[in-house]
Design a protein around this motif. Sequence first.
Motif, PDB file in Angstrom:
ATOM      1  N   LEU A   1       9.439 -90.219  64.089  1.00 49.51           N
ATOM      2  CA  LEU A   1      10.385 -90.014  65.190  1.00 49.51           C
ATOM      3  C   LEU A   1      11.801 -90.448  64.841  1.00 49.51           C
ATOM      4  O   LEU A   1      12.773 -89.874  65.326  1.00 49.51           O
ATOM      5  CB  LEU A   1       9.927 -90.797  66.433  1.00 49.51           C
ATOM      6  N   THR A   2      11.898 -91.516  63.993  1.00 43.96           N
ATOM      7  CA  THR A   2      13.214 -92.105  63.752  1.00 43.96           C
ATOM      8  C   THR A   2      14.092 -91.165  62.943  1.00 43.96           C
ATOM      9  O   THR A   2      13.609 -90.300  62.216  1.00 43.96           O
ATOM     10  CB  THR A   2      13.077 -93.442  63.017  1.00 43.96           C
ATOM     11  N   GLY A   3      15.414 -91.397  63.046  1.00 46.54           N
ATOM     12  CA  GLY A   3      16.367 -90.479  62.419  1.00 46.54           C
ATOM     13  C   GLY A   3      16.897 -90.980  61.099  1.00 46.54           C
ATOM     14  O   GLY A   3      16.598 -92.098  60.682  1.00 46.54           O
ATOM     15  N   HIS A   4      17.683 -90.150  60.437  1.00 50.18           N
ATOM     16  CA  HIS A   4      18.180 -90.545  59.121  1.00 50.18           C
ATOM     17  C   HIS A   4      19.634 -90.998  59.157  1.00 50.18           C
ATOM     18  O   HIS A   4      20.274 -91.129  58.124  1.00 50.18           O
ATOM     19  CB  HIS A   4      17.984 -89.412  58.117  1.00 50.18           C
ATOM     20  N   ALA A   5      20.170 -91.242  60.344  1.00 49.45           N
ATOM     21  CA  ALA A   5      21.543 -91.732  60.415  1.00 49.45           C
ATOM     22  C   ALA A   5      21.608 -93.118  59.781  1.00 49.45           C
ATOM     23  O   ALA A   5      20.741 -93.957  60.008  1.00 49.45           O
ATOM     24  CB  ALA A   5      21.985 -91.811  61.874  1.00 49.45           C
ATOM     25  N   LEU A   6      22.610 -93.358  58.949  1.00 48.13           N
ATOM     26  CA  LEU A   6      22.702 -94.601  58.194  1.00 48.13           C
ATOM     27  C   LEU A   6      23.966 -95.369  58.534  1.00 48.13           C
ATOM     28  O   LEU A   6      24.975 -94.795  58.941  1.00 48.13           O
ATOM     29  CB  LEU A   6      22.734 -94.310  56.685  1.00 48.13           C
ATOM     30  N   ASP A   7      23.889 -96.656  58.294  1.00 55.49           N
ATOM     31  CA  ASP A   7      25.112 -97.446  58.309  1.00 55.49           C
ATOM     32  C   ASP A   7      25.903 -97.035  57.073  1.00 55.49           C
ATOM     33  O   ASP A   7      25.350 -96.992  55.971  1.00 55.49           O
ATOM     34  CB  ASP A   7      24.762 -98.937  58.234  1.00 55.49           C
ATOM     35  N   PRO A   8      27.203 -96.732  57.247  1.00 52.02           N
ATOM     36  CA  PRO A   8      27.961 -96.181  56.115  1.00 52.02           C
ATOM     37  C   PRO A   8      28.093 -97.163  54.956  1.00 52.02           C
ATOM     38  O   PRO A   8      28.233 -96.750  53.807  1.00 52.02           O
ATOM     39  CB  PRO A   8      29.325 -95.866  56.724  1.00 52.02           C
ATOM     40  N   VAL A   9      28.042 -98.448  55.196  1.00 50.66           N
ATOM     41  CA  VAL A   9      28.223 -99.424  54.110  1.00 50.66           C
ATOM     42  C   VAL A   9      26.883 -99.839  53.519  1.00 50.66           C
ATOM     43  O   VAL A   9      26.623 -99.679  52.339  1.00 50.66           O
ATOM     44  CB  VAL A   9      28.986-100.678  54.622  1.00 50.66           C
ATOM     45  N   SER A  10      25.967-100.338  54.372  1.00 47.11           N
ATOM     46  CA  SER A  10      24.723-100.882  53.834  1.00 47.11           C
ATOM     47  C   SER A  10      23.655 -99.809  53.641  1.00 47.11           C
ATOM     48  O   SER A  10      22.644-100.054  53.005  1.00 47.11           O
ATOM     49  CB  SER A  10      24.184-101.957  54.784  1.00 47.11           C
ATOM     50  N   LYS A  11      23.887 -98.635  54.208  1.00 48.07           N
ATOM     51  CA  LYS A  11      22.929 -97.515  54.147  1.00 48.07           C
ATOM     52  C   LYS A  11      21.619 -97.841  54.869  1.00 48.07           C
ATOM     53  O   LYS A  11      20.556 -97.317  54.540  1.00 48.07           O
ATOM     54  CB  LYS A  11      22.617 -97.116  52.687  1.00 48.07           C
ATOM     55  N   THR A  12      21.703 -98.755  55.823  1.00 44.41           N
ATOM     56  CA  THR A  12      20.509 -99.081  56.605  1.00 44.41           C
ATOM     57  C   THR A  12      20.294 -98.035  57.682  1.00 44.41           C
ATOM     58  O   THR A  12      21.240 -97.649  58.366  1.00 44.41           O
ATOM     59  CB  THR A  12      20.685-100.466  57.275  1.00 44.41           C
ATOM     60  N   PRO A  13      19.071 -97.537  57.845  1.00 42.63           N
ATOM     61  CA  PRO A  13      18.817 -96.523  58.868  1.00 42.63           C
ATOM     62  C   PRO A  13      18.816 -97.120  60.281  1.00 42.63           C
ATOM     63  O   PRO A  13      18.551 -98.308  60.453  1.00 42.63           O
ATOM     64  CB  PRO A  13      17.423 -96.006  58.513  1.00 42.63           C
TER      65      PRO A  13
END
Lengths: 527, 594, 345
Positions: free
Chosen positions: A502-514
């Motif tokens: 269900l979860t998406g692939h949007a990431l934090d731009p710096v740490s790349k955490t979803p």
Amino acid sequence: MTNSIGEVENSQLMFVIGSNTTETHPVISYRMRRAKKKGATLIVADPRRIELAEYADVFLQLLPGTNEALLNGMLHVIIEEGLVDKEFIQERTEGFAAVAETVKKYTPEYVETITGVAADDLRQAARLYGEAESAAIFYTMGITQHTKGTNNVLAVANLAMATGNLGKPSSGVNPLRGQNNVQGACDMGGLPNVITGYQKVGDSATMEKFEKSWSTKLNPEPGLTVPEIFSAVLQGEIKALYIMGENPAISDADLVQVHAALDKVDFLVVQDLFLTETACRADVVFPAAAFAEKDGTFVNTERRVQRVRKAIDPPGEAKPDWLILNELAAELGLNWKYDQAEDIFNEITRLTPSYAGISYPRLDREGGLQWPCPSPDHPGTRYLHQGQFTKGKGSFVPVEYRPSAESVDEDYPLLLTTGRNLYNYHTGTMTRHCDCIAEYKTEELIQVNYADAQDLGIEDGDLVTVSSRRGTIEARVHVADIVPRGVIFMTFHFIEAAVNMLTGHALDPVSKTPELKVTAVRLAKKA
Amino acid sequence: MYEKHVLICAGTGCISSGAIEVQDALEAELKKHNMQNKVRIIMSGCHGFCEKGPLFIVFPEDIFYCEITAEDVPELVEEHLIKGNIVDRLLYLDPTTGQRVTSHEDILFYSKQNRLVLRNCGVIDPENIDEYILRGGYLGLKRALTMDPFDVVGEVKKSGLRGRGGAGFSTGMKWEFAFNSQNNKKYVVCNADEGDPGAFMDRSVLEGDPHAVLEGILIAGQAIGSDEAYVYVRAEYPLAIRRLRTAIEQAEEYGMIGENILNSGFNFKVNIKEGAGAFVCGEETALLASIEGERGMPRPRPPFPAVKGLWGKPTCINNVETLANVPLILRRGADWFSSVGTEGSKGTKIFALTGKVNNTGLCEVAMGITIREIVFDIGGGIREGKKYKAVQIGGPSGGCMPESHLDLPVDFDSLTAAGAMMGSGGMVVMDEETCMVDLARYFLAFTQNESCGKCTPCREGTKRMLETLERITQGKGQEGDIELLEKIATTVKDSSLCGLGQTAPNPVLTTVRYFKDEYEAHIFDRRCPAGQCKELLTYYIDEELCTGCRACKKVCPADAIEGEKKEPHVIIQEKCIACGACLDRCKFDAVKTK
Amino acid sequence: MISLTINGLNVEVEPGDTILQAAEKLGIRIPTFCYEPELSQVGACRMCVVEVEKARTLVASCCTPATEGMVVQTDTERVFEARRANLSLLLASHPLDCLTCEKTGSCKLQDYCYDYGISESDFKGERLEHALDDTNPFFVRDMNKCILCGLCVRKCDEINGAAAIEFMNRGFDSKVTTFFDDPLEESTCVFCGMCVDSCPVGALTPKESMRGGRSWQLSSVKTVCPYCGTGCGLELFVRDNQVVGVKGDKESPANNGHTCVKGHFGTGFLKHPDRLKNPLVRKNGELVESSWEDALRLVASKLKEFKPSEIAGLASARATNEENYLFQKLLRTLGTNHIDHCARL
């Protein structure tokens, strides 16, 4: 953690945000409760009414994805009421003015419109935090697993620095790390941009040191992060994948994409204890030894390097990961000479200044050492940043609130947030193979608020479907008031109800955490 | 203006004997004769002579009627209140002289007493603060409030007052410890968890003179620097609780409790906490645990409550009787107080006198009086002219004093030295028909039942002692049982956590010490010298009296009775199990025991 | 500092230290059941009683602070007899099934009975019969063996905070149990197992340890828990190459011996039959067992086929430092920096 677990018990004030400590770090939560009994003040901020909230002096039940607004609001009150540590800001930090300017508009009333937390509660929490002589912040993935996770961490740091709560006992910024050796894996350079002890890839002195020691030429360009690696596989840029002791086929966000990548990659090697959902897709699987079957070291969340000792032999022909890697290196023609784990550790300490003073004999004798430990006579470091920040001055960085990547709409009216429960661990590779635990906690139970359940005609124990913009899964519900109206909670322990579908692939731009903490979903009773 | 005052005792004892019915009857009778305005009825606190209740005293002539029922009231009104004739048949009958006595002052039960703490009980209306004040009430507090708290502590210390609840620790020293404990919050706790079976002096004081206790609490609060008190009182004392509540309300109204008491700047609050009646909650640390909402179990001392008590704050705990002494000390001075009593035990002590004496009830005597004086003068001697055997002093925690100790002075140190203790003041008199082994068993059954179970020796030791005593009284005693009892008793006494355990073996140890021959008779001769232990009796049939009705034969479960119809029957001793069924059944008193 | 004498020996301790701590300093052994330094001291078992000059009764050394000039005797006849009698009293209510009891060899009651020369109790009488509570999958509660020291109650309340168990009833009928005497799994119990570790007798036994071996048959290895990042020290008990028991390591500064359910009861996976025992290689779409030589050779040759930038690796937050180090060293040596792990999960 900037500070130590042992200091928790003597805390004067604990601010726990985005951490269900009693379930994810039970043994640390024992100390929090001891501190509370000894008179400490406890502030808890969480979208869920977690167990710690029951003991809290102030409980801030914020909406998922609004941490930085809450933290800015607290700083606003602290500045407005003159509770900042002027001396600390003056002497040890830089950039405070810009942050002060930014948080000006985060009045408690404005923050209430974003977070849903009553302005007076926020004021009370800010005053308690600001007035405490020493205050410790604890957080886990509730802060980081957002598209603005880095900003959240910065906002936490701003708060701690503005009140001088760094570099002294029972204070600090304390991320409670989720896995037994996640700290060690980072310390050891299990990251694309740094080698051991956070020595930067591309830094010429570093490259030279390692090239010399390893007798090889090194690539000076930082590599890709996990989500980027899977994207690169799908784009045909990465063709061979070697996975040691991880199970991304359940654990990672947006499984549709992860599964596609695992299926697409040309050559997949997996090294694990069991034939995991990831190993099933491999071309070669190496049977690995478990923690009790090998020697080595783990580093815990307080930077304590501790000895792992072999108690039993691995089953069949399974081998410790280091031995497999050693044998593979030989097969690759590399001239490695490690007869035992200690040989490797000695190489690490030679190349890593923060580990330089640590050795197996010392670990055996002293029962673990906290890095930095630069020399054999150094006692280790109980808390960081005493007198001075590692990098000189502490930087304030202004942070603005920005909405999460996903938001609810008519089709997906509920917010899903994910995490763990007490009895299980990650993808269940270990816990679900323990008979007693497996017998006790048999399946996922989605936490749904009474009001939502009533609206949807769902009762406790009903089988439901949960759908997001990416997929649909099924599980039973547990109707409870731990979650507020409009929010549901699931763990990622059960493949049968793999929440990362269900979860998406949007990431934090710096740490790349979803952004695992905010997903818009729809719930329906299974016909 | 009233012509006469009738004082009816409304203590719990007299109420259960019918005092309220007497009151109702009197009201009705007075109305009938239209005398409501001539005779005033006062329902007083306990007079102590519960044995003879309900008590009915007519003033001003001070005529003491006892054992009055509602049926007696018309006669009393007609004869005494209207005609002025004393109703002779309702006067107290002196058992030794056989004479009727008109005034209570001429009754030995009262004349040997020294009623200081009980001075108001039975005299004033406990629900009227004015009556307390008229008799000098709250003067002690008034004086204390003009004194430096340290001097108040000093005054109590100088008086030599010792705790009346059990161990007899110096009250002044307790106060001094609490005074010296630095803290912004301190508590005074009044221990009204009276638990000794048969003892009811604290109840009587609370019912009869609640303001005296309150005044004592207030003085303690002022002295140690406290602003809040708890009175821990058994829920089984509803009348005491009600009167205490009334007293608190009245004291608040009069500005004796609350903010800025008597303009001294002293603030004080009094709470009532009802206890569930566990014996161990009379132990101070268990009592504190109970107030805190924890299980009523003792805690190790030190730290003592004076240092770390209720909710961790310095706490001064005294029992009801102790606190009721305090106003007198402050009002009349330490020197006056210490003139009563002995060298080491100052003042008076209230005893609950029960058992085989003629006069049972509450009596307050000066310390140092002998057991003999209490039993034979106040108690009027042994009933039915039987022989004195022993007195159990100090309740289940106390010890048994034999005839040889009749002249023992009753004070803290003499009693302890003799193996008993003052305790809260229970005094049970036994005559020759009391089996001392059975008595020890009875008290052990009580303490075993009341053991909280926290520490090993008390929890397990009282159980095993009780089992051994039961065996002995059932005729199953064995050689070595006495030594075994002594061994457990010594361990329980020496190593238990709290006072309950440390004193629980006292009845066993003293009866073994003073009546060993009775134990031996049970164990070796299978005989109960007092003839009380059923299983040890020999049953036989008096041929003279037996009619041969066969009733006993039919009821015998062991088939141990033989004999032809209309012929005297015989009990076959070998078969007899000593169940006593034949004795109960025989209509001709032909079954006898020896 | 406070100076006192124990058995004629002088010792100095900090203010607030107990007689027991002072005795420990002198190396004088005092038996205890209910004492545990990190918990509140209740002075319940009375095994630690000692003789103090001028004291009316014996005093519990575990909870009596040492005072200046105190004169203590720990080994007099009076002390010995009191301890012996208390042991005998405990034994009167305790089953003598040491032959099959799991605790034999590490049972304090057994050890002290040995020390004080007790083979059976001096007292015979009633014994309470408690039903076994074995409905949860983690451990069995046999309250017939319980000596009511209360360590489990205090661990549960003061350390864990769950407060799942308490004393029920009073006196001889006392029993440690849950609210309403329900089975543990219906209580607030979170199965941290700390009660099991603290029990001095055989009243609490982990199911996985049953028939696992006597204490003297086990070797013990200190290591670190494989679950969350707290890094709790664990002591593993091993017999015949199997982990048969786990305890929190009291010497570990991370957890001071405390555990949670995963640390205490989460080692069953080690011996799970589904553990991988041989390398597997995909042949015709199926994973089949292979020799190490073949599997390693295959991986080595395959890796050589790709450009360095086409190779990526995931290290592991559950593997050791040494393994993570070698993993990144191997990949970086191959020329790729595409190394990451699940630090963000």
